[in-house]
Design an enzyme around this catalytic site. Sequence first.
Site, short mmCIF file in Angstrom:
data_model
loop_
_atom_site.label_atom_id
_atom_site.label_comp_id
_atom_site.label_asym_id
_atom_site.label_seq_id
_atom_site.Cartn_x
_atom_site.Cartn_y
_atom_site.Cartn_z
N ASP A 1 -15.20 41.13 3.46
CA ASP A 1 -16.45 41.88 3.51
C ASP A 1 -16.55 42.87 2.36
OD1 ASP A 1 -18.17 41.06 5.54
OD2 ASP A 1 -17.13 42.20 7.10
N GLN B 1 -15.85 42.01 12.93
CA GLN B 1 -17.30 42.09 13.13
C GLN B 1 -17.68 43.52 13.54
OE1 GLN B 1 -19.58 39.50 12.56
NE2 GLN B 1 -21.02 41.19 12.78
N LYS C 1 -21.11 32.19 11.58
CA LYS C 1 -20.09 32.25 10.52
C LYS C 1 -19.07 31.12 10.70
CE LYS C 1 -20.71 37.16 9.65
NZ LYS C 1 -20.31 38.54 9.96
#
Length: 296
Positions: free
Chosen positions: A121, A98, A54
């Site tokens: 997200d 995460q 990422k």
Amino acid sequence: MAAALIDGKAFAEALRARIGRAAAAFEAAAGRKPGLAVVLVGEDPASEVYVRSKSKALADAGMASFEYRLPADTPEPDLLARIAQLNADPQVDGILVQLPLPEGLDEHRVISTIDPEKDVDGFHVVNAGRLAVGERGIVPCTPLGCLMLLRDRLGDLSGREALVIGRSNIVGRPMAQLLVNADATVTVAHSRTRNLAEVVGRAEIVVAAVGRPEIVKGAWIRPGATVIDVGINRIVDGEGKGRLVGDVEFAKAREVAGAITPVPGGVGPMTIAVLLRNTLVAAYRHAGIALDEDTL
Ligand code: NAD
């Protein structure tokens, strides 16, 4: 005739190029790069790999990434305080924690602490709610990537018979909402669905997000259907070699479908590209600079 392959890798590369240009325009207008804070708690090896890729993708697109690595035994109040600090940081447009989190940390509480405007997200209940009522918010990356591939392939989805297999908060549910919002006629199948073969046989669009190798048989597919395979399953073949397969029996499905995503190289590359997109969109909104989000 064999189904067309939907090349998610090529689509994601083109999307990343558009994002790179829009990120440069943002920097020129705002005097700073769009910025994503990535929080990694503990040392899960798979998570380490994701976080590294990422950060690289962000740098390649001309965006800033701020990495925060916290020990696995971080007390929850410390993690929540870190998130609160990032919520208030004007350089930070997006925050990604995460997952999975180490045991003892409440995922729901942690996600709920992220400012919904920075929740790239799209997992915050506020963003899930916005998607459910058809309001502008931030949409989870994988299903939004699937929708982009479907629109690219089929154009208008209005009235189409679409089937989503799986109802997770990360893929299946938001996928179904996106398809409803796109005016498709949507069925959601899940672990309690009785006759999956029959349900699959009716669908012009199949999005499979189960996590079971080749659970969807090629013979079930309606001729000409568009098949999006989200599943990533590692299997060991007869010779002891590991390989990745999807949730769809690819070779047989390809004989009947109109178009199908391969695994790997289909949905997978879209997820990070859409994360970049969500970060960019959050940055433009955060800075109050106009952006035609549909052109991305
Ligand atoms: P999950 O385990 O949270 O959800 C799986 C869903 O499948 C559940 O809703 C369950 O009801 C349904 N299911 C289970 N057994 C079933 C059956 N026999 N028939 C029909 N439905 C059944 O998984 P998830 O997080 O949604 O991920 C699904 C798959 O997608 C996994 O393989 C995962 O690795 C993959 N994935 C890929 C990406 C990507 O970037 N390509 C991103 C996220 C997830």
